[in-house]
Design a protein around this motif. Structure first.
Motif, PDB file in Angstrom:
ATOM      1  N   LEU A 120       4.299  -9.400   3.637  1.00 32.73           N
ATOM      2  CA  LEU A 120       4.303  -9.733   2.211  1.00 32.73           C
ATOM      3  C   LEU A 120       2.897  -9.724   1.616  1.00 32.73           C
ATOM      4  O   LEU A 120       2.722  -9.584   0.402  1.00 32.73           O
ATOM      5  N   ASP A 121       1.875  -9.872   2.475  1.00 30.77           N
ATOM      6  CA  ASP A 121       0.487  -9.781   2.024  1.00 30.77           C
ATOM      7  C   ASP A 121      -0.083  -8.376   2.216  1.00 30.77           C
ATOM      8  O   ASP A 121      -1.254  -8.132   1.912  1.00 30.77           O
ATOM      9  N   HIS A 122       0.762  -7.451   2.732  1.00 30.31           N
ATOM     10  CA  HIS A 122       0.328  -6.072   2.977  1.00 30.31           C
ATOM     11  C   HIS A 122       1.452  -5.114   2.562  1.00 30.31           C
ATOM     12  O   HIS A 122       1.918  -4.283   3.343  1.00 30.31           O
ATOM     13  N   LEU A 123       1.877  -5.244   1.325  1.00 32.46           N
ATOM     14  CA  LEU A 123       3.042  -4.491   0.855  1.00 32.46           C
ATOM     15  C   LEU A 123       2.781  -2.996   0.702  1.00 32.46           C
ATOM     16  O   LEU A 123       3.714  -2.244   0.371  1.00 32.46           O
ATOM     17  N   ASP A 124       1.550  -2.570   0.937  1.00 32.34           N
ATOM     18  CA  ASP A 124       1.280  -1.132   0.955  1.00 32.34           C
ATOM     19  C   ASP A 124       1.862  -0.489   2.206  1.00 32.34           C
ATOM     20  O   ASP A 124       1.990   0.739   2.284  1.00 32.34           O
TER      21      ASP A 124
END
Length: 215
Positions: free
Chosen positions: A185-189
């Motif tokens: 969720l903190d790295h949605l890329d």
């Protein structure tokens, strides 16, 4: 409280300004899922949800009676989306680590267009009792049963049918899933496929590690 068809939306045809009630409720629930999942229960106001949905505040109370009633419907709606996908994978012939990886892939793919769904079930500000809490507990239980089933299959393939080991590993697996999704969720890329490949690498690194002497 009116619940939505299949996912918590009412089947009544009476809507507002020509919009069928089922469609209007689903519109509200989609907006509410995003607001609750992004802001948290305590910080969310019915006015914010109404503005996001493009409807009036009284209409939300007409359909869901209260903020908690709306949140309960949101959990029912969002929980079904996640649980249905996990159950779909469980009904396949996939077992062991592959089932675990495919479950993670399914979760990432399901959450990709709506990542805020996950946080709905881990909101410390949400009601701790009452209908909303019961709805959360119901979906957590439903998903836990599926996790226990998958873990039991994995342990059996490894030659271990010890009930306590299975229970402990289920707890570990549930924590791992939450940790991985929370990280994502903190790295949605990162796409669902990229995250699944990453999970496979992480799991293989653990499996390949040598057990310390004397254990």
């Amino acid at each position: 409280m009116h619940m939505a068809r299949d996912r918590g939306v009412s089947t009544s045809r009476a809507g507002t300004k020509g919009v069928p009630r089922a469609d209007r409720e689903q519109q509200i629930l989609l907006a509410a899922c995003e607001v609750f999942g992004t802001e948290g229960y305590a910080a969310t106001s019915v006015v914010t949800v109404a503005d996001r949905a493009g409807i009036s505040k009284p209409l939300i109370y007409q359909y869901f009676e209260s903020k908690e009633g709306l949140f309960t419907a949101v959990i029912h709606f969002g929980g079904a989306i996640l649980a249905d996908e996990i159950e779909r994978i469980a009904r396949t012939d996939i077992v062991g680590l592959e089932r675990g990886l495919q479950t993670l892939r399914g979760i990432f793919a399901t959450l990709a267009p709506r990542p805020w769904l996950w946080r709905l079930f881990f909101d410390p500000s949400a009601p701790s009792s009452g209908p909303a809490a019961a709805e959360v507990a119901g979906y957590v239980s439903r998903i836990t049963v599926l996790a226990e089933e998958g873990v039991a299959e994995l342990m059996h393939l490894a030659g271990n049918d010890d009930a306590l080991d299975i229970s402990a590993m289920t707890a570990v697996w549930m924590s791992i899933v939450d940790a991985l999704v929370t990280w994502w969720l903190d790295h949605l890329d990162q796409t669902a496929d990229q995250m699944t490949d990453r999970c496979a690498r992480l799991f293989l690194a653990v499996v390949a590690a040598e057990v310390p002497a004397g254990l």
